[in-house]
Design a protein around this motif. Structure first.
Motif, PDB file in Angstrom:
ATOM      1  N   ARG A 201       1.276   2.937   1.109  1.00 31.03           N
ATOM      2  CA  ARG A 201       1.325   3.880   2.244  1.00 31.03           C
ATOM      3  C   ARG A 201       2.395   4.925   2.001  1.00 31.03           C
ATOM      4  O   ARG A 201       3.559   4.602   1.803  1.00 31.03           O
ATOM      5  CB  ARG A 201       1.590   3.102   3.530  1.00 31.03           C
ATOM      6  CG  ARG A 201       1.555   3.936   4.799  1.00 31.03           C
ATOM      7  CD  ARG A 201       1.493   3.033   6.036  1.00 31.03           C
ATOM      8  NE  ARG A 201       2.648   2.143   6.106  1.00 31.03           N
ATOM      9  CZ  ARG A 201       3.832   2.505   6.625  1.00 31.03           C
ATOM     10  NH1 ARG A 201       4.014   3.729   7.101  1.00 31.03           N
ATOM     11  NH2 ARG A 201       4.824   1.626   6.667  1.00 31.03           N
ATOM     12  N   TYR A 202       1.979   6.207   2.009  1.00 32.78           N
ATOM     13  CA  TYR A 202       2.904   7.325   1.858  1.00 32.78           C
ATOM     14  C   TYR A 202       3.022   8.028   3.218  1.00 32.78           C
ATOM     15  O   TYR A 202       2.031   8.585   3.719  1.00 32.78           O
ATOM     16  CB  TYR A 202       2.395   8.344   0.834  1.00 32.78           C
ATOM     17  CG  TYR A 202       2.389   7.874  -0.615  1.00 32.78           C
ATOM     18  CD1 TYR A 202       2.478   6.531  -0.954  1.00 32.78           C
ATOM     19  CD2 TYR A 202       2.302   8.789  -1.653  1.00 32.78           C
ATOM     20  CE1 TYR A 202       2.468   6.112  -2.273  1.00 32.78           C
ATOM     21  CE2 TYR A 202       2.295   8.392  -2.977  1.00 32.78           C
ATOM     22  CZ  TYR A 202       2.376   7.040  -3.280  1.00 32.78           C
ATOM     23  OH  TYR A 202       2.360   6.627  -4.592  1.00 32.78           O
ATOM     24  N   PRO A 203       4.202   8.037   3.847  1.00 32.08           N
ATOM     25  CA  PRO A 203       4.365   8.723   5.133  1.00 32.08           C
ATOM     26  C   PRO A 203       4.118  10.222   4.994  1.00 32.08           C
ATOM     27  O   PRO A 203       4.410  10.818   3.953  1.00 32.08           O
ATOM     28  CB  PRO A 203       5.830   8.434   5.503  1.00 32.08           C
ATOM     29  CG  PRO A 203       6.194   7.230   4.700  1.00 32.08           C
ATOM     30  CD  PRO A 203       5.422   7.341   3.427  1.00 32.08           C
ATOM     31  N   SER A 211       0.498   8.410   8.100  1.00 33.97           N
ATOM     32  CA  SER A 211       0.664   8.186   6.661  1.00 33.97           C
ATOM     33  C   SER A 211      -0.692   8.308   5.982  1.00 33.97           C
ATOM     34  O   SER A 211      -1.741   8.352   6.641  1.00 33.97           O
ATOM     35  CB  SER A 211       1.273   6.808   6.385  1.00 33.97           C
ATOM     36  OG  SER A 211       0.395   5.786   6.829  1.00 33.97           O
ATOM     37  N   THR A 213      -2.839   6.460   2.721  1.00 29.33           N
ATOM     38  CA  THR A 213      -2.813   5.291   1.845  1.00 29.33           C
ATOM     39  C   THR A 213      -3.567   5.594   0.558  1.00 29.33           C
ATOM     40  O   THR A 213      -4.713   6.063   0.582  1.00 29.33           O
ATOM     41  CB  THR A 213      -3.440   4.071   2.542  1.00 29.33           C
ATOM     42  OG1 THR A 213      -2.680   3.786   3.725  1.00 29.33           O
ATOM     43  CG2 THR A 213      -3.428   2.859   1.623  1.00 29.33           C
ATOM     44  N   PRO A 248       7.446   7.422  -1.509  1.00 31.22           N
ATOM     45  CA  PRO A 248       8.275   6.227  -1.347  1.00 31.22           C
ATOM     46  C   PRO A 248       9.205   6.007  -2.540  1.00 31.22           C
ATOM     47  O   PRO A 248       8.875   6.377  -3.676  1.00 31.22           O
ATOM     48  CB  PRO A 248       7.252   5.099  -1.223  1.00 31.22           C
ATOM     49  CG  PRO A 248       6.027   5.759  -0.710  1.00 31.22           C
ATOM     50  CD  PRO A 248       6.012   7.120  -1.351  1.00 31.22           C
ATOM     51  N   ILE A 317      12.513   4.335   3.594  1.00 30.15           N
ATOM     52  CA  ILE A 317      11.489   4.832   2.665  1.00 30.15           C
ATOM     53  C   ILE A 317      12.016   4.918   1.231  1.00 30.15           C
ATOM     54  O   ILE A 317      11.352   4.501   0.290  1.00 30.15           O
ATOM     55  CB  ILE A 317      10.964   6.222   3.114  1.00 30.15           C
ATOM     56  CG1 ILE A 317      10.298   6.112   4.489  1.00 30.15           C
ATOM     57  CG2 ILE A 317       9.992   6.795   2.083  1.00 30.15           C
ATOM     58  CD1 ILE A 317       9.840   7.443   5.050  1.00 30.15           C
ATOM     59  N   LEU A 342       8.416  -2.059  -2.323  1.00 38.37           N
ATOM     60  CA  LEU A 342       7.455  -1.461  -1.397  1.00 38.37           C
ATOM     61  C   LEU A 342       7.044  -2.461  -0.319  1.00 38.37           C
ATOM     62  O   LEU A 342       6.846  -2.109   0.843  1.00 38.37           O
ATOM     63  CB  LEU A 342       6.223  -0.965  -2.167  1.00 38.37           C
ATOM     64  CG  LEU A 342       6.444   0.253  -3.069  1.00 38.37           C
ATOM     65  CD1 LEU A 342       5.229   0.486  -3.954  1.00 38.37           C
ATOM     66  CD2 LEU A 342       6.723   1.511  -2.230  1.00 38.37           C
ATOM     67  N   LEU A 347       5.634  -0.756   2.966  1.00 37.36           N
ATOM     68  CA  LEU A 347       4.803   0.350   2.498  1.00 37.36           C
ATOM     69  C   LEU A 347       3.656  -0.141   1.601  1.00 37.36           C
ATOM     70  O   LEU A 347       2.834   0.650   1.150  1.00 37.36           O
ATOM     71  CB  LEU A 347       5.657   1.359   1.724  1.00 37.36           C
ATOM     72  CG  LEU A 347       6.746   2.055   2.550  1.00 37.36           C
ATOM     73  CD1 LEU A 347       7.603   2.932   1.653  1.00 37.36           C
ATOM     74  CD2 LEU A 347       6.123   2.881   3.680  1.00 37.36           C
TER      75      LEU A 347
END
Length: 897
Positions: A201-203, A211, A213, A248, A317, A342, A347
């Motif tokens: 998961r990248y915000p 986010s 994914t 991340p 993060i 992660l 994440l």
């Protein structure tokens, strides 16, 4: 007198020495004959003969021997390749056993050691090719590191650099972390391995709680991500295109870009883009002008030099200290640490088991790493254009033709060719660098110094490029460098272009394409007129041979066990254009029986006073038997010649086998026995002369595939001096009076005996039991033939009599059809017909049942899609065999009426 059996071990070494020492393999540039040229695919100097070699060199030798016998001036150019990585690895292993390394030795001392190894141990493959019977022009043997070939390599490199076709660039290459070198695609082996698919998961920057994914098989490259790509047609992400995600662990803002590389059907439809560590990502990065930072060094260990300035503390993060703590970690522990972090940061969304293809170095055995480095490249796309045109215009033809499509597909999508290797053994790149990094490309250092003096206005210290050239660069020049180019030699003028290149499909792109490109660019003509593509050698079940499966077959073991001729003939018999060869010991053993059959037939002829008759004219023969066998030999010669002209080695072998075993051994010699027994009669003299003539034809026809036993018999029978069959003329059809009438008569007799034998075998009539043969609807011609050949029919068909059938078919008879005639065998008094019918019906039911089982398996889509291709093919073959057996038994039942 011939020995009772042929001894391959004794004859092969003796005959090969005679051929080689007499110059039988040699080309003659001054000859008036039309040239015929084959360039050997140079085996690695480190190599040993394997089944792939046995296949391709048997095919090439058969073609060369065929054309040589046709009177062509044949050049089969021998040589070996220096095999950069393979040879360096061998010598480094030797140094390791001595407690030292190449680095400790230094470049010059190490190269001296390689040359020493080559002189002492590098000739194994050429000695083994001699055992295979390969009739190469050995005095012309070349090595890709010979000074003459070195000069050719330097000349081509310098001229192509001047034309802008060779240049330095920073691009992604296949990198072997163990060998510390770029490697070619051919040196990369994709292995299917169990792995995982990690969903990360990248915000989204500026959108709290939002986010995106991504799914990846390589979480360890995450610090090198520079973007997230989504498909422009994917409705799920349209509002995110143009925004930024927070990477991340790193904290860097990376763009979300629209690119059709992203497949909405795979994973989440969103992919992380790491241009410096993935070939597809590199293309995406280039399209979107993205940065390309490397986060793995040449040992595939983690580094942060190119991303350190972008590390940002983002609570929950990213923490720069974490990544700094991983510097120097190898890929495996790096992956574990990143995944764990992660997961700690929540994440990591999920992990799926995943089976994927992982590229490995075929010699180092370690995973290959895509690496962004500065290398020398060749503009392959520009060089490919004339090569594509040459095939399109038919100046070079592929056999089978469908391989042209493979050639076109590869060539039209060709990428820049990385030609530099970070090795010591090989053609060192002829480039020198000044103190400011300016490069001077020249054929030798003296010329480079003149260039530097002109450039700087003063003398400067120059350093030669440490890299060597990809071995495919020098082997791409093979068709003309071996003939003396850049000198204008007689050989170059006569033997370039070559007539045919014989190779497997797996190196069309790597070797065939490069020879086409280089030949057309340098020589302004194609390097070969025909490219004959054969298949690969597999085991008898159709599986690829590999050490891990334990199914690798050593051709030298087969030669020791069965003889070279048996192996070669088995290869020819199984080699159809483009078709994989399923080869096992059983196939070679079967062809040893053929060698034995030929030897025994020759011994039988010898024992019956058969010998060559000087001045014998086939046109003078009078007996139908003589005319028939000579006419049959004519047909076999035409079939064999047509097959070899078309590169159909299997059809050539079949024509030779069919005529030799069936027509000559099983029929002619059987028919000739009572004639031979007539002593010195005119008929006996004629049949002996014919037998010698046909035996000589067989030996010449079989020689390309079975050179040793044919040469041994040629000399033993006095057809020529020992060792001269190799240059004897290829047989051609000869005039035969009334050939059609003779063939019609003898073919009818053979057909009658064959049908009767078939019925007797199916009905299990004991050989000692004689049975009458009744002919229904037979005309006077047929009855006349039966009368003239009654002795042969009685002896070979175990017949008590042969006569016309009058009235009804006797009860309890078996029947067969021969043209318009029905053959009737009254068997009621000889065997239990009801028991035989019951047996045949039971066997037929069993065959049909087995066929149904296999057909059901093949109708199962799940089985066909999941089973290995060789397993599916094996079941198809089994189905065909069961169906054929059921049909045969059905016919046998039908014969009982």
């Amino acid at each position: 007198m011939l020995e009772k059996s042929f001894s391959p071990a004794e004859a092969e070494a003796r005959l090969y020495t005679i051929w080689e020492e007499s110059g039988a393999f040699s080309a003659d540039p001054a000859a008036a004959a039309e040239p015929f040229t084959i360039m050997i695919p140079p085996p690695n100097v480190t190599g040993s003969l394997h089944m792939g070699h046995a296949l391709t060199f048997t095919v090439q030798d058969a073609l060369i021997r065929f054309r040589r016998m046709q009177g062509r001036d044949t050049l089969w150019q021998p040589g070996t390749d220096h095999a950069g990585i393979a040879t360096q690895m061998v010598v480094e292993r030797l140094l390791g056993a001595e407690g030292t390394t190449r680095q400790a030795q230094g470049r010059d001392a190490f190269l001296e050691r390689v040359w020493q190894w080559k002189a002492e141990s590098g000739g194994s493959i050429t000695r083994q090719l001699r055992r295979l019977g390969a009739s190469l022009d050995w005095p012309r043997e070349r090595f890709t590191m010979d000074e003459g070939l070195n000069r050719a390599v330097r000349r081509v490199f310098v001229s192509m650099h001047a034309e802008g076709l060779i240049y330095r660039d920073r691009r992604l290459v296949n990198w072997d972390p163990k060998f510390q070198s770029a490697v070619s695609d051919l040196e990369v082996e994709n292995r299917e391995m169990d792995g995982s698919l990690w969903y990360l998961r990248y915000p989204i920057d500026g959108l709290d709680g939002r986010s995106i994914t991504v799914a990846t098989t390589r979480p360890e490259t995450l610090p090198g991500d520079v973007a997230v790509a989504v498909n422009p047609a994917d409705e799920r992400y349209k509002d995110l295109i143009g925004r930024f995600a927070i990477l991340p662990l790193v904290g860097r803002r990376i763009p979300i870009v629209a690119d059709e590389y992203s497949d909405p059907e795979k994973g989440t439809g969103a992919v992380k883009i790491t241009p410096a560590h993935d070939f597809n990502d590199f293309q995406v990065g280039a399209r979107h002008n993205l940065p390309m930072p490397s986060i793995l060094d040449r040992r595939a260990a983690f580094m942060i030099e190119e991303i350190e300035d972008e590390l940002v503390m983002v609570p929950g993060i990213a923490d720069p200290a974490f990544l700094r703590s991983l510097v120097g970690e190898d890929r495996v522990p790096l992956r574990a640490a990143i995944v764990a972090e992660l997961e700690r940061l929540e994440l990591l969304v999920q992990v799926e088991r995943h089976r994927n293809q992982v590229p490995h170095g075929d010699r180092s055995g370690v995973p290959i790493e895509p690496l962004l480095t500065t290398q020398w490249f060749c503009n392959a796309a520009e060089l490919a254009k004339p090569a594509i045109a040459a095939v399109e215009e038919g100046r070079t033809v592929f056999v089978p033709k469908q391989w042209e499509n493979t050639f076109f597909a590869w060539m039209r999508d060709i990428q820049p060719w990385c030609i530099s290797r970070q090795l010591w053994w090989g053609h060192r790149i002829p480039a020198w660098y000044g103190p400011d990094g300016h490069v001077f490309v020249a054929e030798d250092e003296a010329v480079a110094r003149v260039q530097a003096l002109n450039h700087y206005g003063r003398e400067e210290i120059l350093a030669q490029d440490e890299d060597v050239l990809d071995t495919w660069f020098s082997s791409g020049l093979w068709p003309f460098s071996t003939l003396g180019w850049p000198e204008e030699t007689a050989e170059l003028a006569r033997y370039y272009p070559s007539d045919v290149l014989v190779t497997a499909f797996d190196i069309i792109f790597f070797w065939v394409a490069r020879m086409m490109m280089m030949g057309l660019h340098v020589m302004k003509d194609v390097p070969f007129r025909t490219v004959y593509i054969h298949g690969l050698v597999r085991d008898e079940r159709g599986q690829k041979m590999s050490k891990s499966k334990g199914n690798v077959i050593d051709p030298l073991d087969l030669i020791d066990q069965f003889g070279t001729d048996a192996l070669r003939f088995a290869i020819c018999a199984l080699t159809g254009p483009g078709r994989d060869v399923k080869l096992g010991a059983a196939a070679v053993e079967s062809q040893r029986s053929f060698v034995t059959k030929l030897w025994n037939a020759a011994r039988f002829c010898e024992m019956n006073a058969v010998h060559p008759v000087p001045g014998f004219d086939p046109a003078t023969v009078k007996l139908p038997l003589s005319r028939w066998i000579i006419a049959s030999a004519n047909q076999a010669v035409m079939d064999a010649t047509t097959a070899l002209d078309a590169y159909r080695l299997n059809d050539y072998a079949a024509a030779c086998y069919r005529f030799t075993w069936n027509s000559f051994c099983d029929w002619f010699l059987e028919f000739a026995k009572p004639v031979f027994a007539q002593g010195e009669s005119e008929d006996a003299a004629e049949v002996r002369a014919v037998a010698a003539h046909v035996l000589g034809t067989i030996l010449r026809m079989l020689h390309p595939a079975m050179p040793f036993v044919t040469e041994e018999l040629w000399g033993a029978f006095g057809f020529g001096a020992e060792g001269t069959l190799i240059r004897a003329p290829w047989p051609v059809p000869v005039a035969v009076p009334e050939a059609e009438a003779a063939r019609a008569e003898l073919d009818w007799v053979v057909g009658l005996i064959t049908e009767v034998r078939g019925v007797r075998s199916e009905m299990r009539v004991p050989p000692s039991v004689l049975a009458p043969i009744l002919l229904r609807d037979a005309d006077d011609i047929a009855l006349g033939r039966a009368d003239r050949w009654i002795d042969a029919i009685r002896r070979l068909a175990r017949a008590s009599e042969v006569r016309a059938l009058t009235g009804d078919v006797p009860k309890g008879s078996a029947q067969a059809v021969l043209g318009p005639i029905t053959i009737v065998l009254p068997l009621a008094e000889l065997i239990d017909l009801s028991a035989e019918r019951a047996r045949l019906e039971k066997d037929r039911a069993k065959a049909l049942d087995e066929a149904r089982k296999v057909a059901g398996k093949l109708a199962n889509e799940s089985f066909v899609s999941r089973a290995k291709p060789e397993v599916v093919e094996e079941n198809r073959e089994r189905l065909a065999a069961f169906e054929a057996e059921a049909s045969r038994l059905e016919a046998a039942i039908g014969r009982l009426g």
